[in-house]
Design a protein around this motif. Structure first.
Motif, PDB file in Angstrom:
ATOM      1  N   ARG A  81       0.846  -1.210   0.000  1.00 45.43           N
ATOM      2  CA  ARG A  81       0.000   0.000   0.000  1.00 45.43           C
ATOM      3  C   ARG A  81       0.878   1.255   0.000  1.00 45.43           C
ATOM      4  O   ARG A  81       0.566   2.234  -0.673  1.00 45.43           O
ATOM      5  N   GLY A  82       1.968   1.223   0.743  1.00 47.72           N
ATOM      6  CA  GLY A  82       2.901   2.348   0.727  1.00 47.72           C
ATOM      7  C   GLY A  82       3.526   2.524  -0.643  1.00 47.72           C
ATOM      8  O   GLY A  82       3.753   3.647  -1.100  1.00 47.72           O
ATOM      9  N   ALA A  83       3.784   1.417  -1.319  1.00 50.69           N
ATOM     10  CA  ALA A  83       4.391   1.477  -2.649  1.00 50.69           C
ATOM     11  C   ALA A  83       3.456   2.130  -3.661  1.00 50.69           C
ATOM     12  O   ALA A  83       3.917   2.784  -4.601  1.00 50.69           O
ATOM     13  N   LEU A  84       2.162   1.984  -3.467  1.00 52.02           N
ATOM     14  CA  LEU A  84       1.204   2.562  -4.407  1.00 52.02           C
ATOM     15  C   LEU A  84       1.279   4.081  -4.425  1.00 52.02           C
ATOM     16  O   LEU A  84       0.903   4.715  -5.415  1.00 52.02           O
ATOM     17  N   MET A 104      -6.104 -10.361  -2.226  1.00 47.17           N
ATOM     18  CA  MET A 104      -7.213 -10.104  -3.135  1.00 47.17           C
ATOM     19  C   MET A 104      -7.696  -8.646  -3.122  1.00 47.17           C
ATOM     20  O   MET A 104      -7.937  -8.083  -4.196  1.00 47.17           O
ATOM     21  N   PRO A 105      -7.847  -7.994  -1.975  1.00 41.16           N
ATOM     22  CA  PRO A 105      -8.261  -6.582  -2.019  1.00 41.16           C
ATOM     23  C   PRO A 105      -7.248  -5.704  -2.761  1.00 41.16           C
ATOM     24  O   PRO A 105      -7.635  -4.804  -3.512  1.00 41.16           O
ATOM     25  N   LEU A 106      -5.973  -5.983  -2.584  1.00 45.02           N
ATOM     26  CA  LEU A 106      -4.935  -5.250  -3.305  1.00 45.02           C
ATOM     27  C   LEU A 106      -5.046  -5.525  -4.800  1.00 45.02           C
ATOM     28  O   LEU A 106      -4.944  -4.615  -5.622  1.00 45.02           O
ATOM     29  N   ALA A 107      -5.280  -6.781  -5.158  1.00 42.83           N
ATOM     30  CA  ALA A 107      -5.433  -7.157  -6.563  1.00 42.83           C
ATOM     31  C   ALA A 107      -6.614  -6.413  -7.191  1.00 42.83           C
ATOM     32  O   ALA A 107      -6.518  -5.931  -8.323  1.00 42.83           O
ATOM     33  N   GLU A 108      -7.713  -6.309  -6.459  1.00 50.30           N
ATOM     34  CA  GLU A 108      -8.882  -5.590  -6.980  1.00 50.30           C
ATOM     35  C   GLU A 108      -8.557  -4.124  -7.236  1.00 50.30           C
ATOM     36  O   GLU A 108      -8.945  -3.567  -8.266  1.00 50.30           O
ATOM     37  N   GLU A 109      -7.839  -3.502  -6.312  1.00 51.33           N
ATOM     38  CA  GLU A 109      -7.454  -2.103  -6.476  1.00 51.33           C
ATOM     39  C   GLU A 109      -6.530  -1.924  -7.669  1.00 51.33           C
ATOM     40  O   GLU A 109      -6.728  -1.029  -8.503  1.00 51.33           O
ATOM     41  N   HIS A 111      -6.092  -3.956 -10.257  1.00 47.92           N
ATOM     42  CA  HIS A 111      -6.815  -4.299 -11.487  1.00 47.92           C
ATOM     43  C   HIS A 111      -7.715  -3.142 -11.920  1.00 47.92           C
ATOM     44  O   HIS A 111      -7.781  -2.802 -13.105  1.00 47.92           O
ATOM     45  N   GLY A 112      -8.373  -2.516 -10.946  1.00 47.50           N
ATOM     46  CA  GLY A 112      -9.226  -1.365 -11.232  1.00 47.50           C
ATOM     47  C   GLY A 112      -8.462  -0.181 -11.794  1.00 47.50           C
ATOM     48  O   GLY A 112      -9.032   0.669 -12.488  1.00 47.50           O
ATOM     49  N   ASN A 113      -7.162  -0.119 -11.507  1.00 50.81           N
ATOM     50  CA  ASN A 113      -6.302   0.952 -12.019  1.00 50.81           C
ATOM     51  C   ASN A 113      -5.566   0.561 -13.301  1.00 50.81           C
ATOM     52  O   ASN A 113      -4.649   1.254 -13.728  1.00 50.81           O
ATOM     53  N   GLY A 114      -5.946  -0.579 -13.874  1.00 55.27           N
ATOM     54  CA  GLY A 114      -5.360  -0.987 -15.144  1.00 55.27           C
ATOM     55  C   GLY A 114      -4.021  -1.680 -15.053  1.00 55.27           C
ATOM     56  O   GLY A 114      -3.328  -1.821 -16.062  1.00 55.27           O
ATOM     57  N   VAL A 115      -3.639  -2.126 -13.862  1.00 64.66           N
ATOM     58  CA  VAL A 115      -2.366  -2.825 -13.684  1.00 64.66           C
ATOM     59  C   VAL A 115      -2.554  -4.298 -14.057  1.00 64.66           C
ATOM     60  O   VAL A 115      -3.505  -4.933 -13.609  1.00 64.66           O
ATOM     61  N   ILE A 129      -9.349 -17.724  -9.327  1.00 62.39           N
ATOM     62  CA  ILE A 129      -9.392 -16.270  -9.193  1.00 62.39           C
ATOM     63  C   ILE A 129      -9.227 -15.559 -10.529  1.00 62.39           C
ATOM     64  O   ILE A 129      -9.591 -14.401 -10.668  1.00 62.39           O
ATOM     65  N   LEU A 130      -8.719 -16.269 -11.523  1.00 59.67           N
ATOM     66  CA  LEU A 130      -8.524 -15.648 -12.834  1.00 59.67           C
ATOM     67  C   LEU A 130      -9.851 -15.215 -13.453  1.00 59.67           C
ATOM     68  O   LEU A 130      -9.883 -14.288 -14.268  1.00 59.67           O
ATOM     69  N   ASP A 131     -10.951 -15.871 -13.058  1.00 58.53           N
ATOM     70  CA  ASP A 131     -12.264 -15.466 -13.549  1.00 58.53           C
ATOM     71  C   ASP A 131     -12.617 -14.058 -13.083  1.00 58.53           C
ATOM     72  O   ASP A 131     -13.350 -13.344 -13.757  1.00 58.53           O
ATOM     73  N   ARG A 132     -12.100 -13.657 -11.932  1.00 61.41           N
ATOM     74  CA  ARG A 132     -12.385 -12.325 -11.370  1.00 61.41           C
ATOM     75  C   ARG A 132     -11.522 -11.235 -11.970  1.00 61.41           C
ATOM     76  O   ARG A 132     -11.839 -10.055 -11.840  1.00 61.41           O
ATOM     77  N   PHE A 133     -10.399 -11.628 -12.606  1.00 61.07           N
ATOM     78  CA  PHE A 133      -9.432 -10.654 -13.112  1.00 61.07           C
ATOM     79  C   PHE A 133      -9.068 -10.946 -14.565  1.00 61.07           C
ATOM     80  O   PHE A 133      -8.047 -11.571 -14.838  1.00 61.07           O
ATOM     81  N   PRO A 134      -9.897 -10.480 -15.509  1.00 67.97           N
ATOM     82  CA  PRO A 134      -9.586 -10.718 -16.919  1.00 67.97           C
ATOM     83  C   PRO A 134      -8.199 -10.158 -17.274  1.00 67.97           C
ATOM     84  O   PRO A 134      -7.831  -9.071 -16.858  1.00 67.97           O
ATOM     85  N   GLY A 135      -7.450 -10.949 -18.003  1.00 67.40           N
ATOM     86  CA  GLY A 135      -6.108 -10.531 -18.414  1.00 67.40           C
ATOM     87  C   GLY A 135      -5.021 -10.861 -17.409  1.00 67.40           C
ATOM     88  O   GLY A 135      -3.851 -10.689 -17.687  1.00 67.40           O
TER      89      GLY A 135
END
Length: 160
Positions: A81-84, A104-109, A111-115, A129-135
């Motif tokens: 989180r500090g790195a973000l 997972m919460p970090l992954a959602e954040e 992913h939402g930012n296009g990372v 979990i790949l179903d939740r995160f296309p690409g």
């Protein structure tokens, strides 16, 4: 000094004098990879979130060898989180289970930012979990440098 400060390296394409020394990065040399795309991460910023220090260092060295311009290593969700706050990342390699929780919460954040996310885990049942995160990608532990070469080489010519 936090491990984030100690492990964070930024490469701006400057000369050797501008780069951290081997002692600062823990790196002795960049391995050559005949037959592979030399720098599939060229110009990219990479976030590595892995609590096992040796694995984290290995991933950072691999990203560096593949041309990443910035590599930030974190060993916990708190450090990640500090790195973000340091800026935008192109790619994140996330261990699923960290000492201070599930990533997972970090992954959602991210992913939402296009990372683009690569999950790195020894738990093959978590590939759902790949179903939740296309690409996103999933790399099983332990993975060799050659396996990461194949993963990162897939970035070349892709639109993310």
């Amino acid at each position: 000094m936090s491990s984030l400060d100690r492990d964070q390296s930024e490469y701006d394409g400057g000369g050797a004098a501008d780069r951290p020394t081997a002692e600062a990065t823990g790196r002795i040399g960049t391995p050559k990879r005949p037959g592979t795309i030399a720098e599939p991460l060229k110009g990219m910023a990479v976030l590595i979130v892995e609590d096992e220090a040796i694995i984290n260092l290995d991933l950072a060295m691999t990203a560096e060898a593949f041309g990443a311009r910035m590599i930030v290593s974190a060993h916990s969700l708190e450090e990640a989180r500090g790195a973000l706050e340091m800026g935008q990342f192109d790619i994140a390699v996330l261990d699923l289970s960290l000492p201070d929780g599930d990533s997972m919460p970090l992954a959602e954040e991210l992913h939402g930012n296009g990372v683009r996310i690569y999950f790195y885990s020894g738990d093959e049942e978590r590939t759902d979990i790949l179903d939740r995160f296309p690409g996103a990608g999933f790399v099983m532990k332990p993975a060799t440098e050659s396996a990461w070469s194949d993963v990162f080489a897939g970035l070349v010519g892709s639109d993310g």
